[in-house]
Design a protein around this motif. Structure first.
Motif, PDB file in Angstrom:
ATOM      1  N   ALA A  94      49.270 -32.659 -37.749  1.00  8.22           N
ATOM      2  CA  ALA A  94      48.026 -33.426 -37.842  1.00  8.22           C
ATOM      3  C   ALA A  94      47.856 -34.371 -36.660  1.00  8.22           C
ATOM      4  N   VAL A  95      48.910 -35.055 -36.247  1.00  9.09           N
ATOM      5  CA  VAL A  95      48.716 -36.083 -35.207  1.00  9.09           C
ATOM      6  C   VAL A  95      48.736 -35.504 -33.788  1.00  9.09           C
TER       7      VAL A  95
ATOM      8  N   TYR B 242      47.747 -31.929 -32.999  1.00  9.46           N
ATOM      9  CA  TYR B 242      46.728 -30.889 -32.774  1.00  9.46           C
ATOM     10  C   TYR B 242      45.428 -31.251 -33.496  1.00  9.46           C
ATOM     11  N   LEU B 243      44.343 -31.254 -32.750  1.00 13.29           N
ATOM     12  CA  LEU B 243      43.041 -31.500 -33.368  1.00 13.29           C
ATOM     13  C   LEU B 243      42.550 -30.184 -33.985  1.00 13.29           C
TER      14      LEU B 243
ATOM     15  N   VAL C   9      43.048 -34.193 -25.482  1.00 11.68           N
ATOM     16  CA  VAL C   9      43.412 -33.291 -26.587  1.00 11.68           C
ATOM     17  C   VAL C   9      44.322 -32.167 -26.073  1.00 11.68           C
TER      18      VAL C   9
ATOM     19  N   GLU D  21      48.470 -31.442 -26.881  1.00 16.57           N
ATOM     20  CA  GLU D  21      48.998 -30.144 -27.334  1.00 16.57           C
ATOM     21  C   GLU D  21      50.131 -29.682 -26.427  1.00 16.57           C
TER      22      GLU D  21
ATOM     23  N   PRO E  88      51.422 -37.302 -29.923  1.00 22.60           N
ATOM     24  CA  PRO E  88      50.230 -37.694 -30.683  1.00 22.60           C
ATOM     25  C   PRO E  88      49.002 -37.824 -29.779  1.00 22.60           C
TER      26      PRO E  88
ATOM     27  N   THR F 159      48.156 -43.794 -34.673  1.00 24.56           N
ATOM     28  CA  THR F 159      48.397 -42.632 -35.543  1.00 24.56           C
ATOM     29  C   THR F 159      47.938 -42.910 -36.978  1.00 24.56           C
TER      30      THR F 159
ATOM     31  N   ALA G 231      39.099 -38.489 -33.170  1.00 22.05           N
ATOM     32  CA  ALA G 231      40.458 -37.993 -33.447  1.00 22.05           C
ATOM     33  C   ALA G 231      40.560 -37.687 -34.942  1.00 22.05           C
TER      34      ALA G 231
ATOM     35  N   ARG H 171      41.920 -36.167 -37.540  1.00 20.35           N
ATOM     36  CA  ARG H 171      43.165 -35.439 -37.789  1.00 20.35           C
ATOM     37  C   ARG H 171      43.349 -35.106 -39.271  1.00 20.35           C
ATOM     38  N   ARG H 172      43.855 -33.919 -39.516  1.00 21.13           N
ATOM     39  CA  ARG H 172      44.135 -33.507 -40.897  1.00 21.13           C
ATOM     40  C   ARG H 172      45.053 -32.288 -40.856  1.00 21.13           C
TER      41      ARG H 172
ATOM     42  N   GLN I 286      44.922 -26.154 -40.695  1.00 19.42           N
ATOM     43  CA  GLN I 286      44.084 -27.318 -40.349  1.00 19.42           C
ATOM     44  C   GLN I 286      42.627 -27.021 -40.623  1.00 19.42           C
TER      45      GLN I 286
END
Ligand code: SF4
Length: 295
Positions: free
Chosen positions: A20-21, A23-24, A55, A59, A64, A69, A277, A279-280, A295
């Protein structure tokens, strides 16, 4: 290495937090690219370009994608036949502590009275655990990990509208919240709007709509789906733009509305912001400890 179920659950949650933190989600990345292509403000475009490079870099480095975060929030949906129900709370706390050290996550959990930081993202009601229902047919545990940034949380807000004003109040509340928020939630944002229910339910619906629902999905109620599109146009017409740099295509990537039936005398309208950002991660853990992360 042979892990027992509890150990596997901890590993799954740490891996979910890492995913999650770092990769978008692809729907958010695509929406940022579209905003970049459509934005005419050069200053906003430059910020969108920097966000997209950031981003990519996150990766590549496995780091992050934002220094904040977030406050760690878990939405938990139980499978009634999952054999590790008794471990869930302790697993989420342990995984948060472990992830804080290993990934690392910024320690963001602070005593509201003394200001003292616990140092490991845990504390009273931290991480935030939201019990999100039971699937009677399932033997799996579903956890949605949402590390939500402080800037977007800071400007989330609740209105209590006059019931007789109806839909007009929704537009007024959303525009007022977006204008007051300005650049603070790090636009482009995803805006969740929770309408009706009770004050707590309205905010719960707004926050889920902002953080979990994928960009590009349509609300099943056609009236609500149209309202979302209208609100998105109105928000972007405000011209706040990416990081407050002006422009008509990058104040928000999406407006997601959810609603519940309300008391005739009340009309809660909750507005939850999610920053760029967004994130999930969706974790599914099986009874044998194997897991998937999406994701
Ligand atoms: S609001 Fe979001 S993008 Fe802005 S600093 Fe916080 S986490 Fe990062």
């Amino acid at each position: 290495m042979n892990l027992n179920l509890r150990e596997s659950m901890v590993k799954a949650v740490v891996d979910g937090l890492r995913k999650a933190v770092v990769y978008l989600p692809i729907d958010v990345k695509n929406a940022l690219k579209k905003a970049y292509e459509e934005e005419s403000s050069l200053a906003a475009k430059a910020h969108l370009e920097a966000i997209l490079k950031n981003v990519e870099l996150a990766e590549r480095l496995g780091a992050p994608l934002c220094q904040d975060t977030g406050i760690i929030t878990f939405y938990v949906r139980l499978g009634a036949r999952f054999p590790g129900i008794q471990y869930i709370e302790s697993v989420l706390v342990e995984a948060t502590r472990k992830a804080t050290v290993e990934i690392p996550l910024r320690p963001n959990s602070v005593d509201p009275f003394t200001g003292l930081n616990s140092g490991d993202n845990t504390g009273r009601f931290a991480p935030v655990i939201i019990w999100d229902g039971v699937n009677l047919e399932s033997d799996s545990l579903e956890i949605v990990v949402v590390p939500k940034g402080g800037g977007s949380e800071y400007v989330s807000t609740l209105y209590m509208a006059v019931p007789s004003k109806g839909i007009e109040s929704i537009e007024e509340a959303v525009l007022d919240a977006v204008i007051k928020a300005g650049a603070m939630p790090c636009p482009p944002t995803i805006i969740g709007v929770g309408i009706g229910g009770t004050v707590d339910l309205a905010m719960h619906l707004a926050k889920k709509a902002a953080t979990i629902r994928k960009i590009g999905s349509r609300h099943p109620n056609p009236f609500v789906a149209e309202l979302e599109e209208k609100l998105l146009r109105m928000v972007n017409d405000l011209g706040i733009g990416a990081m407050g740099m002006g422009g008509k295509a990058s104040t928000a990537l999406a407006v997601h509305v959810e609603y519940a039936y309300r008391h005739p005398a009340t009309y809660p309208i909750a507005i939850a912001f999610q920053c760029w950002a967004a994130r999930r991660a969706f974790i599914t853990i099986k009874p044998d400890g194997s897991y998937t992360i999406e994701q």
